[in-house]
Motif scaffolding. Structure first.
Motif, PDB file in Angstrom:
ATOM      1  N   TYR A   1      -4.191   1.875  -4.476  1.00 26.27           N
ATOM      2  CA  TYR A   1      -4.194   2.984  -3.650  1.00 26.27           C
ATOM      3  C   TYR A   1      -5.458   3.169  -2.920  1.00 26.27           C
ATOM      4  O   TYR A   1      -6.571   2.424  -3.418  1.00 26.27           O
ATOM      5  N   ILE A   2      -5.647   3.930  -1.729  1.00 27.37           N
ATOM      6  CA  ILE A   2      -6.665   4.160  -0.923  1.00 27.37           C
ATOM      7  C   ILE A   2      -7.152   5.650  -1.184  1.00 27.37           C
ATOM      8  O   ILE A   2      -6.452   6.434  -1.108  1.00 27.37           O
ATOM      9  N   ASP A   3      -8.487   5.639  -1.332  1.00 29.07           N
ATOM     10  CA  ASP A   3      -9.305   7.221  -1.575  1.00 29.07           C
ATOM     11  C   ASP A   3      -9.849   7.447  -0.341  1.00 29.07           C
ATOM     12  O   ASP A   3     -10.252   6.690   0.440  1.00 29.07           O
ATOM     13  N   VAL A   4      -9.510   8.649   0.211  1.00 34.21           N
ATOM     14  CA  VAL A   4      -9.996   9.174   1.525  1.00 34.21           C
ATOM     15  C   VAL A   4     -10.866  10.319   1.159  1.00 34.21           C
ATOM     16  O   VAL A   4     -11.048  11.111   0.564  1.00 34.21           O
ATOM     17  N   VAL A   5     -12.282  10.069   1.640  1.00 31.97           N
ATOM     18  CA  VAL A   5     -13.504  10.686   1.328  1.00 31.97           C
ATOM     19  C   VAL A   5     -13.893  11.545   2.695  1.00 31.97           C
ATOM     20  O   VAL A   5     -13.964  10.753   3.739  1.00 31.97           O
ATOM     21  N   ASP A   6     -13.870  13.041   2.441  1.00 30.35           N
ATOM     22  CA  ASP A   6     -14.325  13.469   3.765  1.00 30.35           C
ATOM     23  C   ASP A   6     -15.817  13.765   3.580  1.00 30.35           C
ATOM     24  O   ASP A   6     -16.321  14.180   2.667  1.00 30.35           O
ATOM     25  N   GLU A   7     -16.353  13.421   4.874  1.00 29.82           N
ATOM     26  CA  GLU A   7     -17.706  13.339   4.907  1.00 29.82           C
ATOM     27  C   GLU A   7     -18.528  14.643   4.903  1.00 29.82           C
ATOM     28  O   GLU A   7     -19.423  14.926   4.613  1.00 29.82           O
ATOM     29  N   ARG A  41       0.915  10.111  -2.614  1.00 31.67           N
ATOM     30  CA  ARG A  41       0.309   8.689  -2.510  1.00 31.67           C
ATOM     31  C   ARG A  41       1.224   7.843  -3.246  1.00 31.67           C
ATOM     32  O   ARG A  41       1.522   6.657  -2.722  1.00 31.67           O
ATOM     33  N   GLU A  42       1.799   8.067  -4.332  1.00 31.27           N
ATOM     34  CA  GLU A  42       2.532   7.506  -5.020  1.00 31.27           C
ATOM     35  C   GLU A  42       3.701   7.086  -4.395  1.00 31.27           C
ATOM     36  O   GLU A  42       4.497   6.276  -4.471  1.00 31.27           O
ATOM     37  N   ALA A  43       4.367   8.294  -3.712  1.00 32.99           N
ATOM     38  CA  ALA A  43       5.579   7.885  -2.995  1.00 32.99           C
ATOM     39  C   ALA A  43       5.485   7.125  -1.793  1.00 32.99           C
ATOM     40  O   ALA A  43       6.371   6.248  -1.413  1.00 32.99           O
ATOM     41  N   LEU A  44       4.149   7.405  -1.240  1.00 33.00           N
ATOM     42  CA  LEU A  44       4.025   6.246  -0.270  1.00 33.00           C
ATOM     43  C   LEU A  44       3.950   4.726  -0.404  1.00 33.00           C
ATOM     44  O   LEU A  44       4.285   3.981   0.239  1.00 33.00           O
ATOM     45  N   VAL A  45       3.324   4.612  -1.760  1.00 35.83           N
ATOM     46  CA  VAL A  45       2.980   3.236  -2.266  1.00 35.83           C
ATOM     47  C   VAL A  45       4.486   2.663  -2.656  1.00 35.83           C
ATOM     48  O   VAL A  45       4.853   1.559  -2.199  1.00 35.83           O
ATOM     49  N   ASN A  46       5.420   3.482  -3.202  1.00 33.70           N
ATOM     50  CA  ASN A  46       6.524   3.219  -3.527  1.00 33.70           C
ATOM     51  C   ASN A  46       7.620   2.503  -2.247  1.00 33.70           C
ATOM     52  O   ASN A  46       8.134   1.687  -2.255  1.00 33.70           O
ATOM     53  N   ALA A  47       7.408   3.676  -1.213  1.00 35.27           N
ATOM     54  CA  ALA A  47       8.061   3.425  -0.180  1.00 35.27           C
ATOM     55  C   ALA A  47       7.503   2.013   0.597  1.00 35.27           C
ATOM     56  O   ALA A  47       8.422   1.317   1.268  1.00 35.27           O
ATOM     57  N   SER A  48       6.334   1.827   0.617  1.00 41.49           N
ATOM     58  CA  SER A  48       5.815   0.683   1.147  1.00 41.49           C
ATOM     59  C   SER A  48       6.363  -0.678   0.279  1.00 41.49           C
ATOM     60  O   SER A  48       6.517  -1.691   1.119  1.00 41.49           O
ATOM     61  N   ILE A  49       6.280  -0.496  -0.971  1.00 43.11           N
ATOM     62  CA  ILE A  49       6.706  -1.867  -1.837  1.00 43.11           C
ATOM     63  C   ILE A  49       8.499  -1.758  -1.473  1.00 43.11           C
ATOM     64  O   ILE A  49       8.744  -3.335  -1.393  1.00 43.11           O
ATOM     65  N   ALA A  50       9.043  -0.773  -1.503  1.00 40.00           N
ATOM     66  CA  ALA A  50      10.541  -1.017  -1.213  1.00 40.00           C
ATOM     67  C   ALA A  50      10.781  -1.621  -0.002  1.00 40.00           C
ATOM     68  O   ALA A  50      11.956  -2.397   0.558  1.00 40.00           O
ATOM     69  N   ALA A  51       9.902  -1.096   1.333  1.00 41.36           N
ATOM     70  CA  ALA A  51      10.081  -1.737   2.657  1.00 41.36           C
ATOM     71  C   ALA A  51       9.949  -3.291   2.766  1.00 41.36           C
ATOM     72  O   ALA A  51      10.591  -3.830   3.237  1.00 41.36           O
ATOM     73  N   TYR A  52       8.601  -3.570   1.816  1.00 42.63           N
ATOM     74  CA  TYR A  52       8.322  -5.007   1.821  1.00 42.63           C
ATOM     75  C   TYR A  52       9.581  -5.903   1.294  1.00 42.63           C
ATOM     76  O   TYR A  52       9.662  -6.876   1.637  1.00 42.63           O
ATOM     77  N   ASN A  53       9.970  -5.168   0.225  1.00 45.38           N
ATOM     78  CA  ASN A  53      10.982  -6.018  -0.484  1.00 45.38           C
ATOM     79  C   ASN A  53      12.134  -6.090   0.234  1.00 45.38           C
ATOM     80  O   ASN A  53      12.842  -7.332   0.481  1.00 45.38           O
TER      81      ASN A  53
END
Length: 350
Positions: A1-7, A41-53
């Motif tokens: 996953y990707i961490d987003v840090v606000d400066e 974030r987990e939902a986005l990762v799962n959706a990305s994996i499902a889309a790739y598959n």
């Protein structure tokens, strides 16, 4: 996953580490936001994996469809080629059949060789009416060579078997004088009768160039040459009758019967007449069926002989040649004299 840090958020603030739930316990709102963030974030990762598959599966299915399509096209091309080959083969077979049928029409009906067997209707020929009694008369002649049982009207016309030989494989232009001269060495010759004489086939004396071409055309060596020379047989033959049995015995010695007398490079064998009981009719005209020929011959040989066809012969076929088998030489000689007076409506018929 990707961490987003606000400066803009200080490092010591509660948003600096959203994963640290304990540090956000004092502020419920921040805690709720961190939890929602993690869930999204987990939902986005799962959706990305499902889309790739899904993309991968689609790509594999597309590639498979392409392979299947190519295989189908290749199979179609192969089937078309095989079908075209089969069609061409069928056409070729039909063309060959048509050509063969046309040749068969031009050639006319198929002509065969027939064999006729003779049975005697009476005993007018005495012991010569049967094979066994005829052989007994040949090898155990009665005293004085007086044959009993023969019809008196036929007796003067019977051949003198004990004085007669057949000479085969003669040159195509042989003459009676030449045969008399050659066999007079054995004894006095009473008569000579030549059959199938074909002087028209004699090319005459060849020029040196013609001899050279003939030798070149028929040049063989070794076993082939010997084999070819041994098979040069002509249809010309002659019946030679001597005045006494001494000449007959001299002409039928083993050397002349087995090896023959060489007459112009033709080994001509001396064959005793008692073994000759077969006649041949060749080059019969078109239009004669087996049944027609049988009726014609039986009318000719009546009332002494009756001919019948071998088992399996077709009565409606058109014969080219035929063989007539008789019980003895005397009967065959009588039949030959009758046949010589018959017109078979063909100049080539012999």
């Amino acid at each position: 996953y990707i961490d987003v840090v606000d400066e803009n958020i200080p490092e010591n603030s509660a948003m600096a580490n959203c994963n640290d739930i304990g540090s956000c316990s004092d502020d419920l709102r921040i805690l709720k936001l961190c939890k929602e963030w993690n869930l999204n974030r987990e939902a986005l990762v799962n959706a990305s994996i499902a889309a790739y598959n899904a993309y991968y599966n689609l790509q594999q299915a597309w590639a498979k469809d392409i392979r299947v399509e190519k295989a189908l096209k290749a199979q179609e091309v192969k089937d078309e080629t095989e079908l075209e080959s089969i069609i061409n083969q069928v056409k070729q077979n039909w063309e060959q059949k048509d050509e063969q049928a046309a040749k068969a029409i031009l050639k006319g009906p198929k002509r065969i060789n027939l064999t006729f067997q003779c049975t005697m209707l009476n005993d007018r020929f005495g012991p010569f009416s049967k094979v066994d009694s005829a052989n007994q008369s040949y090898f155990n002649p009665p005293p004085g060579n007086i044959i009993h049982g023969v019809c008196p009207t036929l007796l003067p016309f019977l051949p003198e078997t004990s004085k007669t030989i057949l000479v085969d494989n003669l040159p195509i232009d042989i003459t009676e004088e030449e045969i008399r001269l050659l066999y007079s060495r054995c004894g006095q010759v009473q008569s000579v009768e030549i059959y199938n004489l074909r002087p028209d086939l004699d090319p005459g004396e060849l020029t040196p160039e013609q001899l050279k071409q003939k030798r070149k055309k028929t040049r063989l060596s070794g076993a082939q040459a010997a084999k070819r020379r041994g098979r040069q047989i002509t249809p010309i033959h002659a019946m030679v009758q001597f005045k006494d049995e001494d000449g007959y015995k001299a002409a039928t010695i083993d050397m002349l019967r087995i090896f023959g007398m060489v007459i112009r490079r033709h080994p001509s064998h001396s064959i005793p007449a008692y073994g000759l009981n077969t006649l041949y009719i060749e080059n019969l005209p078109l239009g004669f069926t087996s049944l027609d020929l049988l009726e014609k011959l039986n009318v000719l040989f009546h009332p002494n002989m009756f001919l019948f066809l071998d088992i399996g012969s077709k009565i409606n076929s058109q014969p080219m040649n035929c063989t007539l088998k008789f019980p003895s030489f005397e009967v065959a000689d009588h039949a030959q004299k009758l046949l010589s007076k018959v017109d078979f409506e063909s100049k080539d018929c012999t």
